[in-house]
Design a protein around this motif. Structure first.
Motif, PDB file in Angstrom:
ATOM      1  N   CYS A  86       0.824  -1.202   0.000  1.00 17.97           N
ATOM      2  CA  CYS A  86       0.000   0.000   0.000  1.00 17.97           C
ATOM      3  C   CYS A  86       0.866   1.263   0.000  1.00 17.97           C
ATOM      4  O   CYS A  86       1.885   1.325   0.701  1.00 17.97           O
ATOM      5  CB  CYS A  86      -0.901  -0.022   1.223  1.00 17.97           C
ATOM      6  SG  CYS A  86      -2.113   1.294   1.245  1.00 17.97           S
ATOM      7  N   HIS A  88       0.065   3.915   1.334  1.00 18.74           N
ATOM      8  CA  HIS A  88      -0.214   4.667   2.555  1.00 18.74           C
ATOM      9  C   HIS A  88       0.870   4.433   3.603  1.00 18.74           C
ATOM     10  O   HIS A  88       1.648   5.320   3.894  1.00 18.74           O
ATOM     11  CB  HIS A  88      -1.602   4.283   3.089  1.00 18.74           C
ATOM     12  CG  HIS A  88      -1.985   5.028   4.325  1.00 18.74           C
ATOM     13  ND1 HIS A  88      -2.564   4.412   5.402  1.00 18.74           N
ATOM     14  CD2 HIS A  88      -1.850   6.333   4.656  1.00 18.74           C
ATOM     15  CE1 HIS A  88      -2.787   5.320   6.339  1.00 18.74           C
ATOM     16  NE2 HIS A  88      -2.371   6.493   5.910  1.00 18.74           N
ATOM     17  N   CYS A 106      -6.937  -1.715   0.259  1.00 16.84           N
ATOM     18  CA  CYS A 106      -6.100  -2.119   1.404  1.00 16.84           C
ATOM     19  C   CYS A 106      -6.952  -2.010   2.658  1.00 16.84           C
ATOM     20  O   CYS A 106      -7.449  -0.921   2.983  1.00 16.84           O
ATOM     21  CB  CYS A 106      -4.877  -1.215   1.510  1.00 16.84           C
ATOM     22  SG  CYS A 106      -3.864  -1.579   2.970  1.00 16.84           S
ATOM     23  N   HIS A 109      -6.198   0.510   6.547  1.00 15.57           N
ATOM     24  CA  HIS A 109      -6.872   1.768   6.888  1.00 15.57           C
ATOM     25  C   HIS A 109      -7.949   2.123   5.867  1.00 15.57           C
ATOM     26  O   HIS A 109      -8.485   3.222   5.885  1.00 15.57           O
ATOM     27  CB  HIS A 109      -5.877   2.926   6.979  1.00 15.57           C
ATOM     28  CG  HIS A 109      -4.724   2.658   7.887  1.00 15.57           C
ATOM     29  ND1 HIS A 109      -3.483   2.286   7.421  1.00 15.57           N
ATOM     30  CD2 HIS A 109      -4.643   2.674   9.240  1.00 15.57           C
ATOM     31  CE1 HIS A 109      -2.665   2.100   8.448  1.00 15.57           C
ATOM     32  NE2 HIS A 109      -3.347   2.313   9.561  1.00 15.57           N
ATOM     33  N   SER A 111      -7.708   2.266   2.329  1.00 13.58           N
ATOM     34  CA  SER A 111      -7.375   2.967   1.084  1.00 13.58           C
ATOM     35  C   SER A 111      -7.886   2.193  -0.124  1.00 13.58           C
ATOM     36  O   SER A 111      -7.797   0.969  -0.175  1.00 13.58           O
ATOM     37  CB  SER A 111      -5.863   3.182   0.970  1.00 13.58           C
ATOM     38  OG  SER A 111      -5.443   4.166   1.869  1.00 13.58           O
TER      39      SER A 111
END
Ligand code: FES
Length: 147
Positions: A86, A88, A106, A109, A111
């Motif tokens: 990811c 992020h 993902c 969190h 995303s």
């Protein structure tokens, strides 16, 4: 035995551990499955679509994970590939999901990314950074995934 006496018999370190068991190790991320991974470079590999490892690529919407890449046969039957890591916080939890015509997602969190890697996030804690997408080419039953 009184609590105070009990703690004194254990010593300062044990008393601290009992009193503050969560310091530094009980963040949300410690509960997350998956690992933080450094993205690999020079991705270039092939998959024989007649092999058992490619069985999930027989159907539209199917995907497999190989070399930290999510290799997908999208809902239109085209092959696409994205990093499993990811953009992020570099968890290796990106997968393909059958939402909004097929997206990369993902679950760490939340995303979300288009099939071209564009972030589709509307929630805080997700990312505005693009997801790495790889090239694919098909020759006979051999699918090549490369940068
Ligand atoms: S690591 Fe993927 S959404 Fe945060």
């Amino acid at each position: 035995m009184e609590r105070k006496k009990f703690l004194r018999t254990l010593g300062a370190g044990a008393a601290f551990a009992i009193t503050f068991p969560c310091l530094g190790s009980c963040s949300k991320d410690s509960e997350v499955e998956g690992e933080i991974v450094t993205p690999p470079t020079n991705i270039d590999f092939t998959i024989d679509l007649t092999s058992s490892e490619a069985a999930k690529l027989a159907n539209n919407g199917g995907f497999i994970l190989k070399n930290l890449v999510v290799v997908v046969k999208n809902l239109e039957g085209e092959f696409v590939a994205a990093t499993q890591i990811c953009s992020h916080e570099q968890y290796d939890q990106v997968r393909f999901v059958n939402q909004d015509g097929g997206i990369f997602y993902c679950d760490v969190h939340g995303s979300r990314f288009s099939q071209t890697g564009t972030p589709l996030n509307e929630i805080p804690n997700s990312t505005s950074k693009a997801l790495k997408i790889y090239n694919t080419s098909l020759e006979g039953s051999i699918l090549r995934v490369f940068e």
